[in-house]
Design a protein around this motif. Structure first.
Motif, PDB file in Angstrom:
ATOM      1  N   TRP A   1       0.783  -1.229   0.000  1.00 44.03           N
ATOM      2  CA  TRP A   1       0.000   0.000   0.000  1.00 44.03           C
ATOM      3  C   TRP A   1       0.814   1.278   0.000  1.00 44.03           C
ATOM      4  O   TRP A   1       0.352   2.306  -0.473  1.00 44.03           O
TER       5      TRP A   1
ATOM      6  N   LEU B   1       0.502   4.881  -2.529  1.00 42.60           N
ATOM      7  CA  LEU B   1      -0.040   6.020  -1.781  1.00 42.60           C
ATOM      8  C   LEU B   1       0.927   7.200  -1.810  1.00 42.60           C
ATOM      9  O   LEU B   1       0.510   8.343  -2.046  1.00 42.60           O
TER      10      LEU B   1
ATOM     11  N   GLY C   1      -2.053   1.511  -4.455  1.00 43.04           N
ATOM     12  CA  GLY C   1      -2.028   1.242  -3.018  1.00 43.04           C
ATOM     13  C   GLY C   1      -3.408   0.877  -2.498  1.00 43.04           C
ATOM     14  O   GLY C   1      -4.418   0.971  -3.208  1.00 43.04           O
ATOM     15  N   LEU C   2      -3.442   0.444  -1.243  1.00 42.12           N
ATOM     16  CA  LEU C   2      -4.697  -0.021  -0.651  1.00 42.12           C
ATOM     17  C   LEU C   2      -5.672   1.106  -0.328  1.00 42.12           C
ATOM     18  O   LEU C   2      -6.861   0.870  -0.196  1.00 42.12           O
TER      19      LEU C   2
ATOM     20  N   SER D   1      -7.236   3.441  -2.013  1.00 48.19           N
ATOM     21  CA  SER D   1      -7.637   3.949  -3.315  1.00 48.19           C
ATOM     22  C   SER D   1      -8.990   3.353  -3.689  1.00 48.19           C
ATOM     23  O   SER D   1      -9.407   2.332  -3.147  1.00 48.19           O
TER      24      SER D   1
ATOM     25  N   ALA E   1      -8.535  -0.191  -5.080  1.00 41.99           N
ATOM     26  CA  ALA E   1      -8.436  -1.236  -4.060  1.00 41.99           C
ATOM     27  C   ALA E   1      -9.800  -1.538  -3.461  1.00 41.99           C
ATOM     28  O   ALA E   1     -10.137  -2.704  -3.219  1.00 41.99           O
TER      29      ALA E   1
END
Length: 193
Positions: A26, A30, A175-176, A178, A181
């Protein structure tokens, strides 16, 4: 002496291996999106706003300035009359460039279709650079060069640095934290159900 080197190497590997593992899924995406938002989003938004009309409904009309910024040779060939510029290909290029400058940065910042948006932004920056050099004929001092002692040229140095976070997004994803995700987790949960 050898044991001290082994200890330091092992310590280095453990510390940075741990940091790499906890941030792998992540953190890089980010950071890349944050850097893009912090440095370039407002730049592109303001640039795009100069290409449309005023007010809410002005967003839906391309301003004459957009033609001068993007398709100056076509405007000059039409005797300075923007209305005389052919829609194909110039009007279409101007419209696509204008709305891409609004849409692609927004998609990157929120993390939606991030990899495609980042790839599109790299293409946008390449076209922007080409237009700046060939149409607007900026000087050699602004173009600059890589591997010289001057790290502040507007084209070679700055735009390479613009492309780095976009490349990270293409290679690592957004990344996580988002929308991509979130949609992926939703799709996975729906698939499992």
């Amino acid at each position: 002496m050898r044991s001290a080197i082994d200890f330091l190497t092992s310590l280095h590997d453990r510390v940075f291996g741990f940091l790499e593992r906890i941030g792998d899924a992540w953190l890089l995406g980010l950071i890349a999106r944050f850097a893009f938002a912090a440095v370039l989003w407002v730049y592109f938004l303001n640039s795009a706003r100069t290409k449309v009309g005023d007010g809410f409904l002005g967003f839906f009309s391309i301003s004459p300035g957009a033609y001068y910024q993007i398709a100056l040779p076509a405007v000059e060939a039409a005797g300075g009359d923007v209305d005389a510029v052919a829609f194909l290909p110039w009007g279409l290029i101007v419209a696509m460039g204008t709305y891409a400058e609004f849409l692609l940065p927004l998609l990157i910042v929120i993390g939606l279709f991030s990899r495609l948006a980042a790839l599109g932004m790299i293409g946008f920056i390449a076209v922007q650079t080409f237009v700046d050099i060939t149409v607007h004929q900026i000087g050699a001092e602004a173009i600059g060069g890589w591997f010289d002692r001057f790290p502040d040229s507007v084209i070679a140095d700055q735009r390479l640095l613009w492309i780095v976070p976009l490349s990270v997004i293409i290679l690592q994803g957004p990344g996580l934290l988002s929308v991509d995700a979130l949609l992926s987790r939703f799709r996975l949960a729906t698939y499992r159900a």
